[in-house]
Design a protein around this motif. Structure first.
Motif, short mmCIF file in Angstrom:
data_model
loop_
_atom_site.label_atom_id
_atom_site.label_comp_id
_atom_site.label_asym_id
_atom_site.label_seq_id
_atom_site.Cartn_x
_atom_site.Cartn_y
_atom_site.Cartn_z
N ASP A 12 0.82 -1.22 0.00
CA ASP A 12 0.00 0.00 0.00
C ASP A 12 0.86 1.27 0.00
OD1 ASP A 12 -2.66 -1.33 2.13
OD2 ASP A 12 -2.32 -1.46 -0.03
N SER A 13 2.00 1.20 0.65
CA SER A 13 2.85 2.39 0.81
C SER A 13 3.46 2.87 -0.51
CB SER A 13 3.97 2.11 1.81
OG SER A 13 4.76 1.01 1.37
N VAL A 14 3.49 2.01 -1.53
CA VAL A 14 4.11 2.39 -2.80
C VAL A 14 3.12 2.38 -3.97
CG1 VAL A 14 6.31 1.45 -1.99
CG2 VAL A 14 4.87 0.07 -3.52
N LYS A 15 1.91 1.93 -3.72
CA LYS A 15 0.92 1.83 -4.79
C LYS A 15 0.72 3.20 -5.42
CE LYS A 15 -2.00 -1.23 -3.65
NZ LYS A 15 -3.12 -1.96 -3.02
N ASP A 16 0.61 3.23 -6.72
CA ASP A 16 0.41 4.44 -7.54
C ASP A 16 1.68 5.28 -7.67
OD1 ASP A 16 -2.82 4.85 -6.01
OD2 ASP A 16 -2.30 3.81 -7.86
N ARG A 17 2.76 4.87 -7.04
CA ARG A 17 4.04 5.57 -7.19
C ARG A 17 5.11 4.69 -7.84
NH1 ARG A 17 6.95 7.15 -2.93
NH2 ARG A 17 6.16 5.53 -1.54
N PHE A 18 5.08 3.39 -7.54
CA PHE A 18 6.07 2.45 -8.04
C PHE A 18 5.41 1.53 -9.08
CE2 PHE A 18 9.07 2.20 -4.08
CZ PHE A 18 9.17 3.59 -4.08
N THR A 19 6.21 1.09 -10.05
CA THR A 19 5.73 0.15 -11.06
C THR A 19 6.77 -0.94 -11.26
OG1 THR A 19 4.51 1.90 -12.21
CG2 THR A 19 4.92 -0.14 -13.41
N ILE A 20 6.34 -2.17 -11.10
CA ILE A 20 7.22 -3.30 -11.37
C ILE A 20 6.93 -3.81 -12.78
CG2 ILE A 20 5.62 -4.99 -10.36
CD1 ILE A 20 8.08 -6.55 -9.36
N SER A 21 7.99 -4.21 -13.47
CA SER A 21 7.84 -4.75 -14.82
C SER A 21 8.97 -5.76 -15.05
CB SER A 21 7.87 -3.65 -15.87
OG SER A 21 9.11 -2.96 -15.85
N ARG A 22 8.87 -6.49 -16.16
CA ARG A 22 9.90 -7.47 -16.46
C ARG A 22 10.06 -7.61 -17.96
NH1 ARG A 22 8.27 -12.72 -13.57
NH2 ARG A 22 10.04 -13.64 -14.70
N ASN A 23 11.26 -8.02 -18.35
CA ASN A 23 11.56 -8.34 -19.74
C ASN A 23 12.17 -9.74 -19.73
OD1 ASN A 23 12.86 -8.68 -22.26
ND2 ASN A 23 13.00 -6.48 -22.54
N ASN A 24 11.37 -10.72 -20.10
CA ASN A 24 11.84 -12.10 -20.02
C ASN A 24 12.98 -12.38 -21.00
OD1 ASN A 24 10.11 -12.66 -17.93
ND2 ASN A 24 8.58 -13.68 -19.23
N ALA A 25 12.98 -11.69 -22.13
CA ALA A 25 14.06 -11.89 -23.10
C ALA A 25 15.40 -11.42 -22.53
CB ALA A 25 13.74 -11.15 -24.39
N LYS A 26 15.35 -10.41 -21.68
CA LYS A 26 16.57 -9.88 -21.05
C LYS A 26 16.76 -10.42 -19.64
CE LYS A 26 16.68 -5.55 -23.67
NZ LYS A 26 16.74 -4.06 -23.60
N THR A 27 15.91 -11.31 -19.20
CA THR A 27 15.93 -11.89 -17.84
C THR A 27 16.14 -10.79 -16.79
OG1 THR A 27 18.32 -12.44 -17.81
CG2 THR A 27 16.80 -14.09 -18.72
N THR A 28 15.34 -9.77 -16.91
CA THR A 28 15.49 -8.60 -16.04
C THR A 28 14.14 -8.18 -15.49
OG1 THR A 28 17.41 -7.83 -17.30
CG2 THR A 28 16.34 -6.22 -15.87
N VAL A 29 14.12 -7.84 -14.22
CA VAL A 29 12.94 -7.25 -13.58
C VAL A 29 13.31 -5.83 -13.16
CG1 VAL A 29 13.51 -8.25 -11.32
CG2 VAL A 29 11.16 -7.56 -11.83
N TYR A 30 12.34 -4.94 -13.30
CA TYR A 30 12.57 -3.52 -13.04
C TYR A 30 11.63 -3.02 -11.94
CZ TYR A 30 14.56 -3.92 -17.74
OH TYR A 30 15.28 -4.30 -18.84
N LEU A 31 12.05 -1.94 -11.30
CA LEU A 31 11.18 -1.22 -10.38
C LEU A 31 11.33 0.26 -10.67
CD1 LEU A 31 9.21 -1.61 -7.98
CD2 LEU A 31 11.14 -1.05 -6.46
N GLN A 32 10.31 0.82 -11.29
CA GLN A 32 10.28 2.26 -11.55
C GLN A 32 9.68 2.95 -10.33
OE1 GLN A 32 11.37 4.13 -14.26
NE2 GLN A 32 10.87 5.89 -12.95
N MET A 33 10.43 3.86 -9.75
CA MET A 33 10.00 4.54 -8.52
C MET A 33 9.86 6.03 -8.80
SD MET A 33 12.43 2.54 -5.77
CE MET A 33 13.93 3.30 -6.39
N ASN A 34 8.65 6.52 -8.66
CA ASN A 34 8.36 7.93 -8.87
C ASN A 34 7.87 8.57 -7.57
OD1 ASN A 34 8.89 7.55 -11.64
ND2 ASN A 34 6.75 7.07 -12.07
N SER A 35 7.89 9.88 -7.55
CA SER A 35 7.41 10.64 -6.37
C SER A 35 8.04 10.10 -5.09
CB SER A 35 5.88 10.57 -6.29
OG SER A 35 5.28 11.06 -7.46
N LEU A 36 9.32 9.94 -5.12
CA LEU A 36 10.02 9.33 -3.98
C LEU A 36 9.94 10.21 -2.75
CD1 LEU A 36 12.98 7.81 -5.95
CD2 LEU A 36 11.52 6.55 -4.37
#
Length: 124
Positions: A61-85
């Motif tokens: 709940d503390s990060v909802k609407d500010r952080f976004t998790i995503s992944r690229n399976n071809a690059k075997t990478t997971v991301y965390l975009q953090m906004n409004s820190l």
């Protein structure tokens, strides 16, 4: 299994950062991946998780609407975009692999491998 997190740093309140976690040594697309964080003197807390194909995500709940998790399976990478820190986002951030056949979840015990962590400091 290796999980290599990067992208942390010092950022001012209201700023943004994108964390990356490169995975190796396993079939990345078969696993739920998650991000956790640990502030000094605190327990490790759940931040976000994403299903194997990226079609579903969950957030604290503390990060909802500010952080976004995503992944690229071809690059075997997971991301965390953090906004409004915020200063309270300051912590070491860890990526983690869920146990095989485990779905989305927030409990650390559901995850069996962890990256080394990357420090995020939010301060003016």
């Amino acid at each position: 299994v290796q999980l290599q997190a990067s992208g942390g740093g010092l950022v001012q309140p209201g700023g943004s950062l994108r964390l990356s976690c490169v995975a190796s040594g396993f079939t990345f697309s078969n696993y739920v991946m998650g991000w956790f964080r640990q502030a000094p003197g605190q327990e490790r807390d759940f931040v976000a998780a994403i299903r194997w194909n990226g079609d579903k995500t969950i957030y604290a709940d503390s990060v909802k609407d500010r952080f976004t998790i995503s992944r690229n399976n071809a690059k075997t990478t997971v991301y965390l975009q953090m906004n409004s820190l915020k200063p309270e986002d300051t912590a070491v951030y860890y990526c983690a692999r869920a146990r095989l056949y485990y779905g989305l979840g927030a409990l650390p015990s559901r995850y069996d491998y962890w990256g080394q962590g990357t420090l995020v400091t939010v301060s003016s």
